[in-house]
Design a protein around this motif. Sequence first.
Motif, PDB file in Angstrom:
ATOM      1  N   ASP A 222      52.157 -55.827  -2.448  1.00 36.15           N
ATOM      2  CA  ASP A 222      52.975 -56.703  -3.433  1.00 36.15           C
ATOM      3  C   ASP A 222      53.470 -57.940  -3.034  1.00 36.15           C
ATOM      4  O   ASP A 222      54.555 -58.786  -3.453  1.00 36.15           O
ATOM      5  CB  ASP A 222      54.111 -55.755  -4.172  1.00 36.15           C
ATOM      6  N   GLY A 223      53.095 -58.250  -1.752  1.00 36.17           N
ATOM      7  CA  GLY A 223      53.757 -59.469  -1.076  1.00 36.17           C
ATOM      8  C   GLY A 223      54.797 -59.175  -0.221  1.00 36.17           C
ATOM      9  O   GLY A 223      55.174 -60.289   0.532  1.00 36.17           O
ATOM     10  N   ALA A 224      55.300 -58.287  -0.230  1.00 37.93           N
ATOM     11  CA  ALA A 224      56.165 -57.751   0.798  1.00 37.93           C
ATOM     12  C   ALA A 224      55.942 -56.428   1.411  1.00 37.93           C
ATOM     13  O   ALA A 224      56.341 -56.064   2.761  1.00 37.93           O
ATOM     14  CB  ALA A 224      57.612 -57.823   0.096  1.00 37.93           C
ATOM     15  N   VAL A 225      55.633 -55.373   0.639  1.00 40.44           N
ATOM     16  CA  VAL A 225      55.382 -54.112   1.144  1.00 40.44           C
ATOM     17  C   VAL A 225      54.149 -53.617   0.866  1.00 40.44           C
ATOM     18  O   VAL A 225      53.503 -53.736  -0.094  1.00 40.44           O
ATOM     19  CB  VAL A 225      56.639 -53.224   0.383  1.00 40.44           C
ATOM     20  N   LEU A 226      53.627 -52.950   1.899  1.00 48.24           N
ATOM     21  CA  LEU A 226      52.453 -52.152   1.821  1.00 48.24           C
ATOM     22  C   LEU A 226      52.541 -50.657   1.325  1.00 48.24           C
ATOM     23  O   LEU A 226      53.409 -50.025   2.144  1.00 48.24           O
ATOM     24  CB  LEU A 226      51.398 -52.444   2.884  1.00 48.24           C
ATOM     25  N   ARG A 227      52.118 -50.233   0.144  1.00 51.64           N
ATOM     26  CA  ARG A 227      52.511 -49.167  -0.223  1.00 51.64           C
ATOM     27  C   ARG A 227      50.820 -48.375  -0.184  1.00 51.64           C
ATOM     28  O   ARG A 227      49.741 -48.648  -0.929  1.00 51.64           O
ATOM     29  CB  ARG A 227      52.742 -49.070  -1.667  1.00 51.64           C
ATOM     30  N   LEU A 228      51.148 -47.142   0.322  1.00 46.28           N
ATOM     31  CA  LEU A 228      49.836 -46.127   0.480  1.00 46.28           C
ATOM     32  C   LEU A 228      50.076 -44.906  -0.071  1.00 46.28           C
ATOM     33  O   LEU A 228      50.830 -44.179   0.500  1.00 46.28           O
ATOM     34  CB  LEU A 228      49.494 -46.097   2.254  1.00 46.28           C
ATOM     35  N   GLY A 229      49.411 -44.729  -0.808  1.00 48.54           N
ATOM     36  CA  GLY A 229      49.435 -43.434  -1.810  1.00 48.54           C
ATOM     37  C   GLY A 229      49.098 -42.166  -0.879  1.00 48.54           C
ATOM     38  O   GLY A 229      48.414 -42.282   0.093  1.00 48.54           O
ATOM     39  N   ALA A 230      49.867 -41.066  -0.979  1.00 51.87           N
ATOM     40  CA  ALA A 230      49.494 -39.895  -0.202  1.00 51.87           C
ATOM     41  C   ALA A 230      48.302 -39.707   0.202  1.00 51.87           C
ATOM     42  O   ALA A 230      47.930 -38.969   1.193  1.00 51.87           O
ATOM     43  CB  ALA A 230      50.579 -38.721  -0.602  1.00 51.87           C
ATOM     44  N   LEU A 231      47.413 -39.470  -1.109  1.00 47.78           N
ATOM     45  CA  LEU A 231      46.189 -39.258  -1.019  1.00 47.78           C
ATOM     46  C   LEU A 231      45.153 -40.008  -0.304  1.00 47.78           C
ATOM     47  O   LEU A 231      43.963 -39.819  -0.513  1.00 47.78           O
ATOM     48  CB  LEU A 231      45.698 -38.616  -2.238  1.00 47.78           C
TER      49      LEU A 231
END
Lengths: 171, 288
Positions: free
Chosen positions: B65-74
């Motif tokens: 999102d421009g600041a944080v990389l979010r990796l879904g559990a799956l």
Amino acid sequence: MAPQGGEVAPRRELALIVNGRPAVARIEPRELLLDFLRNRLGLTGAKRSCDVQVCGACTVLVDDRPVSACCFLAYEARGRQVTTIEGLAEAGHLHPLQEAFIEHGAIQCGFCTPGMILTALTLLREVPTPSPDQVRTYLKGSLCRCTGYWKIIDAVVDAGRRMARAEAARR
Amino acid sequence: MLRPFEIHEPTSIAEASRLLADHGEDAAVYAGGTELILVMKEGLAHFRHLVDIKTIPGLETIAYDGAVLRLGALATHRAIERSAVVGRHAPLLASVASQVANPRVRNVGTLGGNLCFAEPHSDLGTLCVAWDAVIVLARDGEERSVPADRFFTGVLETVREPDEVLVRVELRPFGPGTGGAYQRFAMHERPTAGVAAVVATRGGVIQHGRIAIGSVGPMPVRASEAEAMLAGAPLRDEALREAAKAVGRHAEVMDDLYGSAAYKRHVLTVLAARALREAVACAREEDA
């Protein structure tokens, strides 16, 4: 086999495509894909060997990606395409990888060969003409106790070149 | 052969959480299954209810999102390895994911499963601890965030409550002057030792370095003595070398089939020096 200790789990319907043909069965959730293929469909190309997803002898493709069928529930294959070594030859013609394995003497006892070829096939789809090093890295999780690997690596490199040439000729 | 079990197919976190609560110790979260099916097959654990979280939509999403990389559990190891977003914002993570086990395990195994199973020889666990990753756990209607270095509590143990589901991992890409690296030694599928380092530099000085060691003890841990030596140290190879020695010297190391404690201590020192040098080299590139 009868369930242990009188435990039962409800069966569920499994519908999938194996080597291009639909297959349907009622399975218990605990049934492994390897047993499903070998015992119900008689497809014995995938082998049970280490049984802990380390050696690669049980490799089959699910939606074109290699998995260890020894630790993969048949349930997971529902609605998906499964390819075993039996599904590689087309109209009586061996796949170029199969031919290259034969020509390079990359087969001795043959136990690892189905898994080697299916794994190599997925490499060639991503990297059509890999270097020997790329083959070595990708096949690191596929064990062979006969050949010493050199001939397998040669066969995969050569098959890649042949397939790329054939592809170029078709265009 | 596996003993019988039922598979539940929840379509929401709340439903999964309720199923886990209802069945208590008889239930396990089932994601890729590369670890779970293995231990069940070996008879080391048995659960009569597997809660398949793959039927919950959206848990495999990878987004920045421009600041944080979010990796879904799956997200599978393969998905992480090949994700354009990860390649752009966290190439180190992609590189570590590409080294996990073998292509078969990477196609099926998930990030969330790897972390929750907490097998001591996990590459990703070690990396997450050094990176200050945030692990997000959820149950019916509530979420909580746990820093990675407080997530693992022992061999195969984490702070996750039985009715919680790991939903995603959050990482902040390295900023200017910061670099990271992961070095491991592996003869087999799982590493003998792994060291992850993240080093922040400015104007020839190390602002801080975070170092995590894994595979040598019950869980990945920070090498706090070495970290303290790095903070404020001049950006010279000698400082990195001394810190690497401290990593080996202070590490709590177990003997196991992957090597003796003395051997692992030596390997850790070598790996730490390599990881720190590589992290600093990355930091310089980021700065340039």
